[in-house]
Design a protein around this motif. Sequence first.
Motif, mmCIF file in Angstrom:
data_model
loop_
_atom_site.group_PDB
_atom_site.id
_atom_site.type_symbol
_atom_site.label_atom_id
_atom_site.label_comp_id
_atom_site.label_asym_id
_atom_site.label_seq_id
_atom_site.Cartn_x
_atom_site.Cartn_y
_atom_site.Cartn_z
ATOM 1 N N TYR A 50 -2.811 -4.499 -7.131
ATOM 2 C CA TYR A 50 -0.788 -4.578 -7.064
ATOM 3 C C TYR A 50 -0.329 -3.118 -7.003
ATOM 4 O O TYR A 50 0.207 -2.627 -7.095
ATOM 5 N N PHE A 51 -0.949 -2.296 -8.190
ATOM 6 C CA PHE A 51 -1.030 -1.830 -9.013
ATOM 7 C C PHE A 51 -2.112 -0.014 -8.489
ATOM 8 O O PHE A 51 -3.081 -0.418 -8.375
ATOM 9 N N ALA A 52 -1.382 1.380 -8.580
ATOM 10 C CA ALA A 52 -2.012 2.343 -8.164
ATOM 11 C C ALA A 52 -1.827 3.297 -9.811
ATOM 12 O O ALA A 52 -1.507 3.037 -10.306
ATOM 13 N N ARG A 53 -2.953 3.392 -9.718
ATOM 14 C CA ARG A 53 -3.450 4.543 -10.705
ATOM 15 C C ARG A 53 -3.347 6.508 -9.933
ATOM 16 O O ARG A 53 -3.499 6.725 -8.756
ATOM 17 N N MET A 54 -2.775 7.202 -11.058
ATOM 18 C CA MET A 54 -3.253 8.607 -10.703
ATOM 19 C C MET A 54 -3.905 9.495 -11.784
ATOM 20 O O MET A 54 -4.061 9.398 -12.619
ATOM 21 N N HIS A 55 -4.964 10.010 -11.212
ATOM 22 C CA HIS A 55 -4.960 11.338 -12.092
ATOM 23 C C HIS A 55 -5.307 12.975 -11.796
ATOM 24 O O HIS A 55 -4.840 12.755 -10.874
ATOM 25 N N VAL A 56 -4.951 13.332 -13.020
ATOM 26 C CA VAL A 56 -4.259 14.910 -12.554
ATOM 27 C C VAL A 56 -5.275 15.413 -13.716
ATOM 28 O O VAL A 56 -5.792 15.186 -14.442
ATOM 29 N N ALA A 57 -6.439 16.777 -12.509
ATOM 30 C CA ALA A 57 -7.949 17.073 -13.070
ATOM 31 C C ALA A 57 -6.909 18.643 -13.908
ATOM 32 O O ALA A 57 -6.678 19.482 -13.447
ATOM 33 N N VAL A 58 -6.753 17.933 -15.476
ATOM 34 C CA VAL A 58 -6.030 19.458 -15.634
ATOM 35 C C VAL A 58 -6.420 19.800 -16.856
ATOM 36 O O VAL A 58 -6.528 20.726 -18.003
ATOM 37 N N ALA A 59 -8.051 18.915 -16.870
ATOM 38 C CA ALA A 59 -8.802 19.030 -18.332
ATOM 39 C C ALA A 59 -9.873 19.199 -17.595
ATOM 40 O O ALA A 59 -11.263 18.560 -17.681
ATOM 41 N N PRO A 60 -10.573 20.762 -16.853
ATOM 42 C CA PRO A 60 -12.061 21.351 -16.874
ATOM 43 C C PRO A 60 -12.784 21.269 -17.551
ATOM 44 O O PRO A 60 -13.790 21.112 -16.727
ATOM 45 N N SER A 94 1.181 -1.372 0.284
ATOM 46 C CA SER A 94 -0.001 0.021 -0.181
ATOM 47 C C SER A 94 0.854 1.263 -0.289
ATOM 48 O O SER A 94 2.438 0.927 0.131
ATOM 49 N N LEU A 95 0.465 2.740 -0.236
ATOM 50 C CA LEU A 95 1.347 3.755 0.366
ATOM 51 C C LEU A 95 1.376 3.825 1.272
ATOM 52 O O LEU A 95 2.054 5.147 0.948
ATOM 53 N N ASP A 143 -1.159 -4.640 -15.612
ATOM 54 C CA ASP A 143 -0.187 -3.304 -14.645
ATOM 55 C C ASP A 143 -0.942 -2.108 -14.371
ATOM 56 O O ASP A 143 -1.488 -0.845 -14.006
ATOM 57 N N HIS A 144 -2.648 -2.467 -15.064
ATOM 58 C CA HIS A 144 -3.956 -1.338 -15.476
ATOM 59 C C HIS A 144 -4.937 -1.576 -13.775
ATOM 60 O O HIS A 144 -5.530 -2.879 -14.606
ATOM 61 N N PRO A 145 -4.719 -1.636 -12.880
ATOM 62 C CA PRO A 145 -5.617 -1.766 -11.745
ATOM 63 C C PRO A 145 -6.659 -1.469 -12.190
ATOM 64 O O PRO A 145 -7.879 -1.871 -11.607
ATOM 65 N N CYS A 146 -7.472 -0.405 -12.962
ATOM 66 C CA CYS A 146 -8.556 -0.320 -13.751
ATOM 67 C C CYS A 146 -9.302 -1.849 -14.426
ATOM 68 O O CYS A 146 -10.521 -1.518 -14.569
ATOM 69 N N TYR A 147 -8.429 -2.333 -15.359
ATOM 70 C CA TYR A 147 -8.785 -2.915 -16.744
ATOM 71 C C TYR A 147 -8.077 -3.741 -16.299
ATOM 72 O O TYR A 147 -8.414 -5.391 -17.336
ATOM 73 N N SER A 148 -7.546 -4.621 -15.450
ATOM 74 C CA SER A 148 -7.988 -5.727 -14.574
ATOM 75 C C SER A 148 -7.545 -5.738 -12.570
ATOM 76 O O SER A 148 -7.498 -5.505 -12.514
ATOM 77 N N LEU A 164 -3.668 2.849 -4.871
ATOM 78 C CA LEU A 164 -4.393 1.812 -5.051
ATOM 79 C C LEU A 164 -6.341 2.083 -5.093
ATOM 80 O O LEU A 164 -6.411 3.427 -4.370
ATOM 81 N N LEU A 165 -7.095 1.188 -6.006
ATOM 82 C CA LEU A 165 -8.032 1.821 -6.081
ATOM 83 C C LEU A 165 -9.585 1.859 -4.677
ATOM 84 O O LEU A 165 -9.939 2.589 -4.553
ATOM 85 N N GLY A 166 -9.039 1.074 -3.934
ATOM 86 C CA GLY A 166 -9.671 1.034 -3.205
ATOM 87 C C GLY A 166 -9.468 1.957 -1.486
ATOM 88 O O GLY A 166 -10.234 2.170 -1.021
ATOM 89 N N GLU A 167 -8.068 3.367 -1.962
ATOM 90 C CA GLU A 167 -7.742 4.203 -0.759
ATOM 91 C C GLU A 167 -7.880 5.376 -1.681
ATOM 92 O O GLU A 167 -7.455 5.129 -3.395
ATOM 93 N N ASP A 168 -7.549 6.839 -1.279
ATOM 94 C CA ASP A 168 -7.354 8.260 -1.827
ATOM 95 C C ASP A 168 -5.953 8.744 -1.224
ATOM 96 O O ASP A 168 -6.476 8.708 -0.427
ATOM 97 N N ARG A 169 -5.085 8.809 -1.594
ATOM 98 C CA ARG A 169 -4.235 9.685 -1.197
ATOM 99 C C ARG A 169 -3.688 10.762 -1.504
ATOM 100 O O ARG A 169 -3.207 11.620 -1.398
ATOM 101 N N GLY A 170 -4.790 11.469 -2.786
ATOM 102 C CA GLY A 170 -4.523 12.783 -3.330
ATOM 103 C C GLY A 170 -4.311 14.116 -2.287
ATOM 104 O O GLY A 170 -3.958 15.149 -2.116
ATOM 105 N N GLN A 171 -4.797 14.161 -1.428
ATOM 106 C CA GLN A 171 -4.925 15.535 0.121
ATOM 107 C C GLN A 171 -3.253 14.787 0.003
ATOM 108 O O GLN A 171 -2.907 16.404 0.774
ATOM 109 N N GLU A 172 -2.208 14.299 0.057
ATOM 110 C CA GLU A 172 -0.725 13.937 0.248
ATOM 111 C C GLU A 172 -0.300 14.469 -0.600
ATOM 112 O O GLU A 172 0.905 15.070 -0.446
ATOM 113 N N PHE A 173 -1.225 15.111 -1.831
ATOM 114 C CA PHE A 173 0.010 15.601 -2.886
ATOM 115 C C PHE A 173 -0.370 16.722 -3.650
ATOM 116 O O PHE A 173 -0.838 16.982 -4.683
#
Lengths: 64, 488
Positions: free
Chosen positions: B60-70, B7-8, B49-54, B313-322
């Motif tokens: 095992y693997f984490a994704r991140m979304h970047v909010a660049v497209a408002p 986990s992170l 390696d893609h947590p949403c597609y598999s 990881l999908l079950g967690e969201d650490r966005g606020q730490e970054f």
Amino acid sequence: MAMTILADDCTGCGACEAECPSHAIRMKGAVCVIDPKKCTECAGVADAPQCDAACPSGAIAKAA
Amino acid sequence: MIKPMISLDSLSEPFDFDKARAGGCASSACGSSPRPDDIDPAVWDKIKDHPCYSEDAHHYFARMHVAVAPACNIQCNYCNRKYDCSNESRPGVVSERLTPEEALRKVVAVANAGPQFSVLGVAGPGDALYDWKNTRATFEAVRAVIPDVKFCISTNGLALPDHVDEIADMAIDHVTITVNMVDPEIGAKIYPWIYHDHKRWTGVEASRLLHERQMLGLEMLTARGILTKINSVMIPGVNDEHLIEVNKWVRARGAFLHNVMPLISAAEHGTHFGLTGQRGPTPAELKALQDKLEGGVKLMRHCRQCRADAVGLLGEDRGQEFTLDKLPTTLLYDGTQRQAYKAFVAEERGDHGAAKASASAAVRETAAGATLLVAVASKGGGRVNEHFGHASEFLVYEADGRGIRFVGHRKANAYCQGGFGVDATLEATLALLDGVDAVLTAKIGDCPREALTAAGIDASDAYAFDYIETAIGRYYEARFASAVSAVA
């Protein structure tokens, strides 16, 4: 004549800025603003002002 | 006690591979491929390696979304991006927007902090393809620094046909399209307007245009070998039964995965549906529809409906730490941890894959005829490794004569947070586990165990740190083997 952006309703997404054919819109802080000197209300370019058609939050109005 | 930790959690420490292995490779089939038999090797290479597609990868693997497209070119009745809250988790919600340069800084910080990071996605908060200039600039900047990261985008599909060639050129292997209807009459109840070709379109005409562009875009992606996931928002009374038709249409056009998500609707979100009292489906309604869709396009059942700036990881969201204010102004990317982690997962997964197969086979043999619904507390790595009171969600598996299958997840509010409101939250957790036969955790206290027993749910921490399927298999056997031998 020019259009204006209601700052309270603007989410600053920039859709209007990208669509404006007169390059009259820019970001100012967290919202977009229209330069009334450049705005033509899209006369001769489109049926309706492009910023109004694109704005997802209904923040565009006619300037008083 | 050894604490397995994929986990992170260890943001500031180096990743400890020995701890994460927790027991090592015990299987004789160690090193065998975890690739499911029905998936082509070339496709597996793209999704492993893609947590949403598999589903397997999401342990095992984490994704991140970047909010660049408002900016967005569609109005949906379930969306209002004006009200953002850092405590909310739902698509389209973000706390801070990023420029492509800021996004790069954030990506490097996350990649350095956790080796699980494998996929970078742009999912809004508007539309990744309508705001293509920002999306493209972000991907180009990140590719130059971290060449092996996977790119993923999420779109409503309206602008898709205009960008398919660029998507292929930039090696964006994964595209999610939100398709809520294939009948414009139904679409008119979901989309009040769209903006296309310099015009605002409304009513059935708007939805017809959107539908045509979505299907065309999907066909173009399939023709180029790009994997597509179809997201559909299930809106009771509007498009629920209609999603069976949607599944058929996207299947015919080569979609890889179909993800039916429940409508999230509340007046305080300020959405049209929220304000008009349109309700979302119950978990039972959602599962019933998903079960009807089995046999069509493969279903994604592990979606957490994350925010457009989610990290981890999908079950967690650490966005606020970054958030931006916490990031150093300059950062150097260090890829050694990520490379080592990939090698570790390749080995661990072979072991896990073999364990899964043998556990499923054992359950099939025991086959007491009974179907057991088992909820598991896990924080990653595919193991039973979370305490009951700390679990923010439970993964739910079905075990019966057909083996062991993942069927979904249930989100909880971790109740063990220093004693405040313990009883009320425990009650909510009990309600959440309604219909479940057993709960497997790394540890559970006497008090919640008794409460679960009283509610007819058996709780056990006897299988702590086992692989999830191994734990369920052993539990199933312990529960039914005696019954079977008694009958025999």
